[in-house]
Scaffold this active site. Structure first.
Site, PDB file in Angstrom:
ATOM      1  N   ASP A  41     -56.262 -21.935  32.117  1.00  0.00           N
ATOM      2  CA  ASP A  41     -56.344 -20.840  33.080  1.00  0.00           C
ATOM      3  C   ASP A  41     -57.628 -20.952  33.901  1.00  0.00           C
ATOM      4  OD1 ASP A  41     -55.889 -18.504  34.422  1.00  0.00           O
ATOM      5  OD2 ASP A  41     -55.788 -17.218  32.657  1.00  0.00           O
ATOM      6  N   ASP A  42     -57.493 -21.272  35.186  1.00  0.00           N
ATOM      7  CA  ASP A  42     -58.640 -21.373  36.102  1.00  0.00           C
ATOM      8  C   ASP A  42     -59.505 -22.610  35.838  1.00  0.00           C
ATOM      9  OD1 ASP A  42     -57.866 -18.972  37.197  1.00  0.00           O
ATOM     10  OD2 ASP A  42     -59.686 -17.861  36.669  1.00  0.00           O
ATOM     11  N   CYS A  77     -53.417 -17.237  39.829  1.00  0.00           N
ATOM     12  CA  CYS A  77     -52.699 -17.398  38.558  1.00  0.00           C
ATOM     13  C   CYS A  77     -51.201 -17.140  38.664  1.00  0.00           C
ATOM     14  CB  CYS A  77     -53.300 -16.461  37.509  1.00  0.00           C
ATOM     15  SG  CYS A  77     -55.051 -16.737  37.176  1.00  0.00           S
ATOM     16  N   ASP A 312     -53.500 -23.777  36.038  1.00  0.00           N
ATOM     17  CA  ASP A 312     -52.766 -23.030  37.060  1.00  0.00           C
ATOM     18  C   ASP A 312     -53.465 -23.024  38.418  1.00  0.00           C
ATOM     19  OD1 ASP A 312     -54.835 -21.358  36.276  1.00  0.00           O
ATOM     20  OD2 ASP A 312     -53.559 -19.633  35.813  1.00  0.00           O
ATOM     21  N   ASN A 313     -54.755 -23.252  38.445  1.00  0.00           N
ATOM     22  CA  ASN A 313     -55.492 -23.376  39.711  1.00  0.00           C
ATOM     23  C   ASN A 313     -56.885 -23.886  39.416  1.00  0.00           C
ATOM     24  OD1 ASN A 313     -55.197 -20.016  39.282  1.00  0.00           O
ATOM     25  ND2 ASN A 313     -57.278 -20.818  39.290  1.00  0.00           N
TER      26      ASN A 313
END
Length: 537
Positions: A41-42, A77, A312-313
């Site tokens: 995540d991130d 997200c 996700d990014n």
């Protein structure tokens, strides 16, 4: 009966007929690969986000392939995760931000998109047992969308986090039943809980069906809470001071220009601390990967299992004087790690093809033997690239799109900025706004490494970057680039913004098969056409 019968299989059978059918099933299913997907995540890749993951690098990257040009179509997200699940661009799955109003895990999403996600197809059409553990979508568990009792179609085992990433004091949906966790490290630290649940699944799952696992960790998302044993790690590490760190974003969209340069000492100290803690949280992900790979090896399943690792990014820490966040159109936010190992993948490979997270769903379905022509997905299967097939025709561009968020009223900490901004820091540097709404064509061909972006605002603002000459995207060349290229990119962007399925995979501007008719820019085909000239730039 087939001659090869393992002791474990014999222990499962009580009667000879059962053994015969079980053996036959096992022989058939053994040919079908398993798939494990780890989603962080991130996690950036441009600013050193993979550096702490030594075990992951050894166990996945060095044993397989690293895609060095992997991107997300939206640097946030929920839209990005929706793209992974559906294989679609945001304009086709209609998740535009992290709110219910933005279709993030909304009733509409549940009705229109969830039944056709790739896990739903894997389970219903391919006979896979499916396992999910971790963060699903940011608004999952909202009472207005069914609460944690909602279990999306396609999951045999469901252990989903309610709402956004946390490390302690969270609620999991365990197959639709709420389970509350506290703040005791040994039983509650979420990354470790996900690891233990994954190992339990591998221990007790059926051996007669192939499996798909998706493990979505909270790390390295805020609040950046490391495991106790890692709180002293990386004490001398700070955010990279590359050429776009703590500089004014001249010739960029107003949201970037409003950032205060140079940043205050307190802002720099804050982002350095965040950068360090992000790395610390990733050490527990590294442990998870090691445990998972070892368990697959002990089970005798590693050689028949594809393992995907991605995020996700991306993320930024001080670039163009923006303290910390994602959402922006630049490489540091839209580029992500993508590592894959598995059957038929040679070790220690690097691939430079332009890939996106909309490709993950088609790839995994292709691995499972599903006919991709039966889907409505926008992405492409990576399987030919994984196998090292020669003469593969591949894309040279893809679409990036984002719909900005903002408050109707002024931010209370920054009333002077007026309404429409959000995610503002104490020194009134805001990371998002309503008119931070943009779409880009990211092009990577033999001759061009280019990004072309349009903003949906009163300025009709355009940003163009030649990443060959300017990899950190400091100089916006929209006013100096050849007008013909500008018009072609404008038209290509309009086409991608309205694409669906196969039309999202047509030749890009610099491909041999590309055809450009300027008259089409002004035809009445429902696309918003613009001619960019000096008055708009």
């Amino acid at each position: 009966c087939p001659p090869r019968v393992t002791a474990a299989l014999l222990r499962r059978c009580r009667w000879p007929r059962c053994c015969c059918s079980a053996r036959a099933r096992a022989v058939r299913q053994a040919r079908r690969p398993n798939v494990v997907s780890i989603l962080t995540d991130d996690q950036d890749v441009c600013l050193g986000g993979m550096t702490p993951l030594k075990k992951t690098n050894a166990l996945i990257a060095q044993m397989g392939i690293t895609f060095v040009n992997a991107y997300v179509p939206s640097a946030l997200c929920c839209p990005s995760r929706a793209s992974i699940l559906t294989g679609k661009y945001p304009h086709n799955h209609h998740v535009v931000n992290n709110t219910l109003e933005g279709n993030c895990s909304s009733k509409l999403w549940q009705k229109i998109q969830e039944p056709y996600t790739f896990p739903a197809l894997l389970k219903a059409m391919c006979g896979y047992q499916t396992f999910f553990a971790g963060k699903y979508l940011n608004e999952y568990g909202a009472e207005d969308a069914g609460g944690v009792g909602h279990v999306p179609p396609g999951w045999s085992f469901w252990y989903a986090l309610e709402k956004n990433s946390k490390y302690y004091n969270y609620t999991l949906s365990v197959n639709g039943k709420a389970r509350r966790h506290g703040e005791n490290y040994s039983v509650d630290y979420l990354t470790d809980v996900l690891a233990n649940m994954s190992l339990d699944f591998l221990e007790y799952k059926s051996n007669f069906e192939p499996f798909f696992m998706m493990i979505a960790t909270p790390a390295p998302h805020s609040p950046w809470t490391p495991a106790p044993q890692y709180t002293k790690s990386f004490q001398n590490v700070s955010a990279p001071r590359n050429s776009n760190f703590n500089i004014h974003g001249k010739n960029k969209h107003w949201l970037i220009r409003q950032a205060k340069t140079p940043m205050s000492n307190s802002s720099i100290q804050f982002l350095d601390d965040a950068y360090r803690k992000r790395w610390q949280t990733l050490l527990s992900v590294d442990d998870l990967i090691e445990k998972l790979v070892k368990k697959l090896e002990v089970n005798g399943e590693l050689d028949n299992t594809y393992i995907f690792y991605t995020s996700d990014n991306g993320y930024h820490t001080g670039q163009f004087s923006l303290p910390i966040d994602k959402r922006q159109l630049y490489e540091f936010d839209i580029k992500v790690p993508l590592l894959v190992r598995g059957p038929g993948i040679k070790p220690n490979q690097t691939n430079k093809m332009l890939v996106a997270n909309i490709d993950l769903g088609p790839t995994i379905l292709d691995i499972a033997g599903y006919d991709l022509n039966k889907t409505q997905m926008d992405g492409m299967s990576l399987l030919p690239l994984l196998r090292g097939d020669k003469n593969v025709t591949w894309r040279s561009d893809f679409l990036v799109e984002y719909q900005g968020e903002g408050y109707n009223g002024s931010d209370p900490t920054c009333p002077g900025l007026g309404p429409g901004v959000t995610h503002c820091f104490p020194d009134c540097v805001c990371e998002d706004s309503y008119n931070n709404t943009y779409a880009c064509v990211r092009t990577l061909s033999a001759a061009w490494d280019l990004q072309y972006c349009e903003f949906d605002d009163r300025e009709v603002f355009v940003e163009v970057y030649n990443l060959t000459a300017d990899p950190h995207q400091i100089n916006n060349i929209a006013k100096t680039i050849d007008q013909e290229i500008l018009e072609k990119m404008n038209y290509r962007l309009m086409m991608l913004q309205s694409c669906s399925g196969a039309t999202c995979r047509t030749p890009g501007v610099f491909d041999p098969g590309y055809r450009f008719d300027p008259r089409l820019m002004f035809s009445n085909h429902g696309l918003r056409a613009r001619r960019f000239s000096a008055q708009f730039l």
